[in-house]
Structures are given as C-alpha cells and as structure tokens.
Design an enzyme around this catalytic site. Structure first.
Site, PDB file in Angstrom:
ATOM      1  N   LEU A  38       0.848  -1.204   0.000  1.00 36.26           N
ATOM      2  CA  LEU A  38       0.000   0.000   0.000  1.00 36.26           C
ATOM      3  C   LEU A  38       0.883   1.255   0.000  1.00 36.26           C
ATOM      4  O   LEU A  38       2.065   1.186   0.309  1.00 36.26           O
ATOM      5  CB  LEU A  38      -0.931  -0.001   1.219  1.00 36.26           C
ATOM      6  CG  LEU A  38      -1.812  -1.239   1.397  1.00 36.26           C
ATOM      7  CD1 LEU A  38      -2.832  -0.998   2.508  1.00 36.26           C
ATOM      8  CD2 LEU A  38      -2.532  -1.617   0.103  1.00 36.26           C
ATOM      9  N   ASP A  39       0.290   2.393  -0.370  1.00 39.32           N
ATOM     10  CA  ASP A  39       1.069   3.637  -0.404  1.00 39.32           C
ATOM     11  C   ASP A  39       0.262   4.788   0.212  1.00 39.32           C
ATOM     12  O   ASP A  39      -0.790   4.570   0.824  1.00 39.32           O
ATOM     13  CB  ASP A  39       1.539   3.960  -1.837  1.00 39.32           C
ATOM     14  CG  ASP A  39       0.364   4.234  -2.772  1.00 39.32           C
ATOM     15  OD1 ASP A  39      -0.779   4.389  -2.301  1.00 39.32           O
ATOM     16  OD2 ASP A  39       0.594   4.302  -4.003  1.00 39.32           O
ATOM     17  N   SER A  40       0.736   6.017   0.006  1.00 36.72           N
ATOM     18  CA  SER A  40       0.116   7.167   0.673  1.00 36.72           C
ATOM     19  C   SER A  40      -1.338   7.375   0.242  1.00 36.72           C
ATOM     20  O   SER A  40      -2.186   7.756   1.049  1.00 36.72           O
ATOM     21  CB  SER A  40       0.929   8.432   0.390  1.00 36.72           C
ATOM     22  OG  SER A  40       1.010   8.655  -1.006  1.00 36.72           O
TER      23      SER A  40
ATOM     24  N   ARG B  39      -7.003   2.650  -9.823  1.00 37.77           N
ATOM     25  CA  ARG B  39      -7.634   3.456  -8.770  1.00 37.77           C
ATOM     26  C   ARG B  39      -7.734   4.934  -9.142  1.00 37.77           C
ATOM     27  O   ARG B  39      -8.501   5.676  -8.534  1.00 37.77           O
ATOM     28  CB  ARG B  39      -6.876   3.296  -7.449  1.00 37.77           C
ATOM     29  CG  ARG B  39      -5.484   3.886  -7.478  1.00 37.77           C
ATOM     30  CD  ARG B  39      -4.706   3.651  -6.194  1.00 37.77           C
ATOM     31  NE  ARG B  39      -3.311   4.034  -6.423  1.00 37.77           N
ATOM     32  CZ  ARG B  39      -2.392   4.099  -5.485  1.00 37.77           C
ATOM     33  NH1 ARG B  39      -2.701   3.798  -4.246  1.00 37.77           N
ATOM     34  NH2 ARG B  39      -1.158   4.446  -5.788  1.00 37.77           N
TER      35      ARG B  39
END
Lengths: 84, 379
Positions: A38-40, B39
């Site tokens: 996951l990231d920011s 996304r």
C-alpha cells in the site's frame, strides 16, 4: 467468537476488498507498506473504508500515522470499539 | 453496423429528450490493469490506457523506448471523467462532507487524467501534454505531436484522445437543441448530411496513434501506415457556438499549404459532420470552397457517434484503414442527401478506389477548426 475476533475479521474483510488482497496475507505481522504494497493514496482510502464499515470517525491523525502493521490496525479499531 | 443504443436510464431525466448514445461495451478492467493503476482512472483514462498499450505494441515501441525520454504523450479529452465528477458531487452534497471522498477522485477528473494515467501505465519519461478543446481535443493532440516531432523535441509521440458516454455530456447538446431525439430505433441516427438529420449522438472510447519521425521509424523498421503531411488550425472569433464556413475553409486551406498540396491532391475527406442541421451544411459549403465540388466526402459518426475528445484520433484511424484497404466507407444512415449539401460529392456506397491522400476535419464549440492531411506511405 469474542469481540476482538469479530473486529479482526471485519478489518481483514474491509482491507481485502478495498485493496484486492488475499485475506490469508493479512496477518497481524504484515506491514501495510512493505508487505502489502500500500502507499500514501491507499492510506487515505484505508481510513475512508474503515470509517464507513465501522461507523466510526478516525480523527486522531497521529494514531493513524503510527499504524505500521495489520496488528496496529486491529488495535486501533479495537480501541474505538470497546468490547461489551 | 452502428454502435448507437438506447440509454434507458436517461428517460427518467426531466426535460432531456435525447436518450441514445454509443458507449464502449463493458470490459473487465481488473483483468487488464493492476489495482494501483485503476484506482486513479475513470472510464476515459482506462480506455486511453488500453488504446495506448495497443498502439505502442502495434508500433513496436517496447518498454525501453517508452522510457527513453524520446517518446512523449499528447492525449486530450473534453474534461476529466464526468462519471467521477458526478459521483464526487453526489457524495459531497449529501451532507456537505468530504469524509467519504477517496484519494483517486482528483486523478480521475483532472483535465490531463488520460495523459497522466497513460504515462504512468506505460512508463513514459518524455513530454506529457493534454489538449482540452472538446470535439477537437484529439485533432489538436495529433497536431501537437506533429509539431513536437518536427521541432526535434521527441522521436515519437502517442497521440489521440478519449471521452466517455455520460448523461451530463449528452445534456450539453440537448440543452443547445443539437442532440438527436430519434430515440427509436437508435441505430438509425445520427444521419450526417441527410435531409432528415436531427442532431448529435454522443459516443465514447479512445483512439491513439503513434506519430514518429521518419528517420526513427525507418531505423527501427516500423510499419508505417501513413505520413502526416499537414495540420491546419484556425480560430473563429465570430461566435462561440455557431459554425463559420470561412474558418472551416481556412483550416482546410492551411492544412493544404502546410502539406504543400493543392485542392486536387485530396482523394477523400473524412468530414467532422456530426449530424446537426447547421454544422453539416456549413462544413459541406466549406469543403466545396476549399477543395472544390468533386472530392468524395463521408462522415464516420453514423457508425460510432460523436466521440468528442476521441473523434479526431478515432476517425483518423478509420481514415488510415480506408487508405490501407483502398476503399471508401459511406456515411451510415445517410439515405436522402440534403439538397442543401449538394455542393459536395457524398460517398453513397462502399467502393474500391485509389485513396492515397486523406483530409480529416474536426471542429469544436468555442471556435476551434482543424484539418489534418494523411498520405499513404510509399518508399
């Protein structure tokens, strides 16, 4: 099943669905950034998804920033939903 | 074959009379792209990315070339994703709260959403540009790519545009009384140049071309579909909505001058003709004025609708296919040519003929008039 198990299961469900991850990999030791990738941007969506699912407000930004692992997340949500 | 279909949900919108569109069929994006790319993509960025990947693969641009800094991206659209915009405002206005707004929102609605997402997905390190001029977005993109290559700033550029079918987009034309209301049967409209035409049918999708300098393409042994010889680009300051014959004609003449060709050198015009009463008529007169009465003309919008920001590039690809096949494709739904448009020679049936040099017109609300000239490549 106790309250903690129920919270863990719900957190795992939310994270698995939101980030298209295998629930098996969402162990307490798994780190959100390194192990789960996951990231920011995901961190923003993580809060939105958990708030919606649990009907809570994660207003303590310092506590959220301190989250490193799934275990930290279980603890954070658990602290907001005290067992009955 | 027409891509136009009935949009049943639109029948519930108060005052809206056009209930038809040509959307892209449903695709399973999860099978094509990883989550971290999806996304930040609305439908238009998704379609632009898939089209860009296809174009790069077809042109033999591998990952090393795409990330060499010598390959750029110029991809336009009318706006960012209207579907994402609507979802944002519905969520925000419900309680005037941003609590449920996700991180991908801005990247779906920003004006360079298509270009930015394509660059990310393909690992582009060259220039990124995103012309936003509604119906000429991708014609401008091709023109800009051409200028970047001529200027020596890039060896190759992925050029084109994208837009998506959405009720708020068709509403724009509905409000202006320029959207087709022939909802039944959907496949019989739009009818460019037909005496019974009644307006635009919006379509969606993305068209991407690879423009490359001749030296670079020859050195790589790339397959060359055509050479882009000229780009005419003229503003009309007379009216923000009404088409002007003089400006349309001037853009065609500018393209001819840029290509160093005469009116008699054009074998075929792929018209902008969207199916509006005034637009088609004005374009017919402008073509006649710039090129004379004998050049064959058709519009591709009877087949795919008006794909707005994607129109210039998708219709350029269709024109290149006519060059490859040496065959002209008529305007779908054109049964009774408008006598007022009789100053040009409308293609009325599919026919084999020499198609070496093609002019592709596109015009946009707001005064933008463009013409591109493609010529079959011969060694």
């Amino acid at each position: 099943m106790n309250q903690d198990d129920s919270i863990h299961r719900q957190v795992v469900e939310v994270i698995a669905q939101e980030f298209e991850l295998d629930p098996e990999k969402l162990t307490p030791e798994a780190t959100l950034y390194d192990d789960l990738g996951l990231d920011s941007l995901d961190a923003v969506d993580l809060v939105v998804a958990l708030e919606k699912s649990f009907g809570v407000k994660l207003a303590n930004e310092e506590a959220i920033k301190a989250v490193r692992t799934m275990g930290d997340l279980f603890a954070l949500i658990g602290s907001l939903k005290p067992s009955e | 074959m027409s891509g136009v279909q009935l949009m049943e949900e639109w029948q519930k919108i108060g005052g809206m009379l056009s209930h038809i569109a040509a959307p892209v069929p449903e695709i399973n994006a999860a099978e094509l792209l990883p989550r971290n790319l999806r996304r930040t993509m609305g439908a238009m960025a998704l379609h632009a990315t898939i089209a860009s990947r296809e174009a790069a693969a077809d042109a033999g641009l591998d990952a090393r070339l795409l990330s060499s800094g010598r390959v750029g991206v110029v991809i336009g659209s009318t706006t960012g994703s209207p579907e994402a915009y609507e979802k944002f405002y519905r969520t925000f206005l419900r309680e005037e709260s941003v609590a449920e707004i996700k991180s991908g929102f801005f990247f779906k609605v920003m004006s360079h959403s298509c270009a930015a997402n394509v660059c990310l997905a393909l690992g582009i390190t060259g220039e990124q540009w995103a012309p936003a001029s509604a119906c000429t977005s991708s014609a401008q993109a091709i023109g800009l790519g051409y200028l970047l290559i001529k200027a020596g700033r890039q060896d190759a550029v992925l050029c084109g545009g994208a837009d998506e079918v959405h009720h708020t987009v068709t509403m724009v034309f509905d409000v202006l009384k320029a959207a087709s209301r022939k909802n039944e049967p959907p496949r019989r409209t739009p009818a460019p140049f037909d005496r019974d035409r009644d307006g635009v049918v919006c379509g969606g999708g993305s068209g991407i071309l690879v423009l490359e300098s001749l030296d670079s393409a020859l050195a790589r042994g790339a397959e060359i579909y055509a050479e882009l010889l000229g780009f005419g680009h003229v503003n009309d300051p007379v009216h923000i909505a009404n088409p002007q014959e003089a400006a349309m004609s001037a853009s065609m003449k500018a393209a001819l001058a840029d290509a160093r060709l005469g009116p008699g050198d054009i074998d075929y015009v792929n018209a902008h003709a969207t199916g509006t009463l005034q637009g088609d008529l004005t374009e017919a007169r402008a073509i006649c004025s710039a090129l004379g009465p004998d050049v064959p003309v058709s519009s591709s919008k009877g087949h795919i609708g008006h794909t707005l920001g994607a129109a210039g590039s998708l219709e350029s690809i269709l024109s290149l296919e006519m060059i490859r096949r040496q065959e002209l494709i008529p305007t779908l739904n054109l049964s009774n040519p408008d006598p007022e448009c009789s100053c040009i020679k409308l293609v009325m049936e599919k026919r084999a003929q020499r198609v070496d040099t093609v002019m592709k017109n596109n015009f946009a609300l707001g005064g933008v008039n463009t013409a591109l000239i493609f010529q079959r490549w011969q060694k």
